[in-house]
Write a protein that holds these residues in place. Structure first.
Motif, PDB file in Angstrom:
ATOM      1  N   ASP A 179      61.885 -44.657  11.270  1.00 12.43           N
ATOM      2  CA  ASP A 179      62.250 -43.365  11.827  1.00 12.43           C
ATOM      3  C   ASP A 179      62.032 -42.256  10.802  1.00 12.43           C
ATOM      4  O   ASP A 179      61.510 -41.185  11.120  1.00 12.43           O
ATOM      5  CB  ASP A 179      63.721 -43.410  12.257  1.00 12.43           C
ATOM      6  N   LEU A 180      62.409 -42.566   9.578  1.00  9.47           N
ATOM      7  CA  LEU A 180      62.218 -41.577   8.516  1.00  9.47           C
ATOM      8  C   LEU A 180      60.743 -41.221   8.358  1.00  9.47           C
ATOM      9  O   LEU A 180      60.381 -40.047   8.243  1.00  9.47           O
ATOM     10  CB  LEU A 180      62.771 -42.130   7.198  1.00  9.47           C
ATOM     11  N   GLN A 237      59.850 -38.897  11.003  1.00 11.49           N
ATOM     12  CA  GLN A 237      60.339 -37.549  10.761  1.00 11.49           C
ATOM     13  C   GLN A 237      59.560 -36.852   9.653  1.00 11.49           C
ATOM     14  O   GLN A 237      59.369 -35.648   9.687  1.00 11.49           O
ATOM     15  CB  GLN A 237      61.823 -37.589  10.388  1.00 11.49           C
ATOM     16  N   GLU A 238      59.132 -37.637   8.684  1.00 12.64           N
ATOM     17  CA  GLU A 238      58.333 -37.071   7.599  1.00 12.64           C
ATOM     18  C   GLU A 238      56.913 -36.795   8.067  1.00 12.64           C
ATOM     19  O   GLU A 238      56.113 -36.246   7.323  1.00 12.64           O
ATOM     20  CB  GLU A 238      58.288 -38.039   6.407  1.00 12.64           C
ATOM     21  N   ARG A 239      56.609 -37.227   9.262  1.00 13.84           N
ATOM     22  CA  ARG A 239      55.251 -37.087   9.784  1.00 13.84           C
ATOM     23  C   ARG A 239      54.240 -37.749   8.862  1.00 13.84           C
ATOM     24  O   ARG A 239      53.181 -37.181   8.577  1.00 13.84           O
ATOM     25  CB  ARG A 239      54.892 -35.623  10.006  1.00 13.84           C
TER      26      ARG A 239
END
Lengths: 328, 328
Positions: free
Chosen positions: A109-110, A113-115
DNA sequence: GTGCATTGAGAAAACGTTTTCTCGTGAATT
DNA sequence: AATTCACGAGAAAACGTTTTCTCAATGCAC
C-alpha cells in the motif's frame, strides 16, 4: 531558505522552465545550458523530488519488498537489484516484511501511495490462499516464491529439480535412508518436497519427508522423532537455512557429528559452511544448492523495467537452475 | 482515473479541506467524520504522498544508510530501527553503500532531495579525512562508526573495552601469545586495536597487532606471516567478521584446527559459530563479542526522533557495551 | 437581548516542480 | 523574396494535497 528552481532561474537569468529543461537533458542553447549549470552549482540547488513526482506523475523509485532481511539470500538479491536499477537511473527502496502478511500489505500500500514505478516482491509465507493479488495496476515482479493463480511476472528457482539433485547427490555418496524436512507453509517447501520424493522414488530410496510447521522447536521435534524411530536416516535434507541450522543444533545436542554420523544437505550456500562438519576423513560437510542470486536480482529488475515500457505484454515466468555445491 | 481527495469530498458531500482534516485526525463533527470515512473506504482513496509532502513540507520517512547490507549486524540493526520507527508512525528507507563513499554521498544527497525527516548513517570506511560532514541541516545519527571531529549524535560500541575483554578472556583460557588482525582503514579497527594492546600490556602478554588493509588476500598474507614467524601465536583476534572468516580459511588451508591448534576470537556473534571449531575435548570454538544490535537500533532511532523535536539540543554520544560469548 | 469569543467548515492560496501553450526568431523551401 | 516550418524560450497552467483565511453559527456573559 531552501533553494528552489526559481532561484536558480533568477541567478541564471532564464525562466524556470528552461532550468527544468536543462536538468531533464532536453535541447537548449549551449550558452544558456552553461549558465544554468553554473547557477545550479553556485546555488547548491537540489530538486524537490516530491514536487517533481507530483507534477510528472511518475517516479523513478522501485520498491523491493522482501520477506526476511536477515536471510542472506535476500540481501544478496537486493544488492543485485540495486546495481541494475542504478544503472538504469532508478533507485531502490528496500522494505522488510518479516514474513508478516500484514506488513506486506502495508508496504504494498505504501508503494502505491508513493506512486512507485513498480515493485519487486518476495511474498511472505501465506497461511491462507490469497484473495487478492498485490499490485493493482502497478507492475509487480515476484521473486523466490510464486503466488498460485496470480498472473504476474516472476523469477524463481527450479525448486523441484534442485531438491531432486540434492537427493541424487546424497545417493551417489552412498546414502540410502534419506530424511527431508520441508517448510509446511510455503510454496517453496512444497515444491522442494515434491522433487525430493520424485528423485527418491526414481532411485528406489527409502525416505521420510516431513512437513514442518514454521514455529520454534518443530524442526527439533521432527528430527528427534526420526532419530529414535525404526528407520533411522543416514542423511537429512533441510528445505531452508533456518531449518538447516536447527537440524545442526539438534544433531549436536544428540552428540552426532556431520558428516560422520549423518550427512546433511540443504539450500543456500554460506561462507561458514566450508568450516563446519569436517569429517574425520578430512572430507565432508554440508552440501547445498546455491541459488544464482545475482541473476535472480538482475532478471527481476530487468523484467520490471521491461514491463514499465510495455505494460500489456504477456506475463513471463523465469525458472532458474541452482548450482550444487558438493561437500563430501 | 486515480481517485483524489476531491473525489472523496464529492462523495461525502463535504469540502476537500474537511477530508484532509478527518484524515489528519483533527476535530470534526462526528457525523461528517463518519461520512468521510465511508467515502474513503468506498472510493478506495489512497493519499498521494508526493502531494502531501510537497505541501506540508515534511515527510515521515527516515533514511537508514548502511555500509554493507550483507553484514548481519546491519540487517539486525535495521530491523530494530524499523520496529521503533513504525511504532512512532515513521517509515524507513534502507540504502546500502557497499562501503563506497561515492554511493554514500549519493544516498545522503538523495535523502536531502527526498526531504527525509532525518538519517541514520553507518558511515563507510574513509580513506581520507572527511572535509565535510553529512547532513547539512538535516538531522543525522551515526551508528557503528564515528566520524572524527563531526559534531553529530552517535551510538557506538565500546570497541576499545570490548577488544580488551576479548584479550582478557583468551588470557584466562591460558593463551599467552596472542595475535590481532585489525582493519587499517576504519575507526573501529583502530579502537579495537588500542583496547587489544592496552589489555595485553596490562597482562604482560606478548602480542602482535597487525593493521590489515581491506583488500582480498591481505588477511591471509598477514596470518601466514605470523604462523611462519619466530613468535608463532596460540590465539588470534580478528577485528571483524570478514577477517574472521579469512582467518578461518587460512588456518584450514594450513591444516590447523580451531581451537586445538589455535584459539580464535572476534566480533559479532553468528548462529553458525556454535558449530565450527569444536575441539577434540568437546569444548572450544570461536569466542566473540556480541553487539547489542536491538539496543543500537532502538537508541539511534529514538535519538533521531528526539532531535526532530529538539533540533538545537547538544549532541549526544552513546557508547554501549557488548557481551562476551565465550566458547571454550 | 446584545456583544464577544469560539468553533467548525468551506474557499482559496500555496507548495516546487513539469508540461503545455504561445509566440518570436531564424532557416528553409518555393 | 515571401511563406512556411522548426525550434527554443518564457508565461502560465497543472499536479493533489495541506494550511491559511474567511465567515457563519453557536454559546456564554453581561
Amino acid at each position: 531558505m531552501a533553494v528552489g528552481i526559481k532561484d536558480v532561474a533568477r541567478v541564471a537569468g532564464v525562466s524556470a522552465a528552461t532550468v527544468s529543461r536543462v536538468l531533464a537533458g532536453k535541447a537548449v542553447d549551449a550558452a544558456m545550458q552553461a549558465r544554468v549549470l553554473d547557477a545550479v552549482k553556485s546555488t547548491g540547488y537540489r530538486p524537490n523530488l516530491a514536487a517533481r513526482r507530483l507534477r510528472s506523475r511518475h517516479s523513478n523509485v522501485i520498491g523491493l519488498i522482501v520477506a526476511d532481511i536477515r536471510n542472506p539470500f535476500f540481501t544478496a538479491v537486493s544488492r543485485s537489484v540495486e546495481t541494475v536499477a542504478a544503472a538504469r537511473g532508478m533507485q531502490v527502496i528496500l522494505c522488510n516484511t518479516d514474513e508478516d502478511p500484514a506488513k506486506e500489505a502495508m508496504y504494498l500500500d505504501l508503494m502505491h501511495q508513493e506512486r512507485a514505478a513498480g515493485v519487486i516482491l518476495a511474498p511472505s509465507r501465506q497461511r491462507v490462499a490469497r484473495t487478492e493479488w498485490p499490485g493493482g495496476e502497478r507492475p509487480v515482479v515476484l521473486i523466490d516464491r510464486a503466488i498460485p493463480g496470480a498472473d504476474l511476472d516472476c523469477v524463481l528457482l527450479d525448486n523441484e529439480r534442485m531438491a531432486a539433485v540434492l537427493v541424487e547427490h546424497l545417493h551417489t555418496q552412498g546414502h540410502r535412508r534419506i530424511a527431508g524436512l520441508f517448510g509446511a507453509m510455503s510454496m517453496t517447501g512444497l515444491e522442494r518436497r515434491a522433487g525430493f520424493e520424485r528423485a527418491a522414488k526414481a532411485l528406489g530410496l527409502e525416505t521420510q519427508a516431513i512437513a514442518v510447521p514454521h514455529s520454534a522447536g518443530e524442526a527439533e521435534r521432527a528430527l528427534t522423532g526420526l532419530l529414535s524411530g525404526p528407520h533411522r536416516p543416514d542423511a537429512v535434507v533441510a528445505s531452508n537455512g533456518v531449518m538447516l541450522l536447527n537440524v545442526l543444533r539438534t544433531l549436536r545436542a544428540q552428540g552426532l557429528s556431520v558428516p560422520n554420523d549423518m550427512a546433511l544437505a540443504g539450500f543456500d550456500n554460506n561462507d561458514w559452511m566450508d568450516f563446519v562438519g569436517q569429517g574425520a576423513s578430512g572430507a565432508g560437510g554440508i552440501s547445498v544448492i546455491e541459488q544464482p542470486v545475482e541473476e535472480i536480482g538482475r532478471t527481476a529488475t530487468t523484467m520490471l523495467l521491461d514491463r514499465l515500457d510495455n505494460p500489456r505484454a504477456p506475463t513471463r515466468k523465469v525458472v532458474l537452475a541452482g548450482k550444487l555445491v558438493a561437500r563430501g
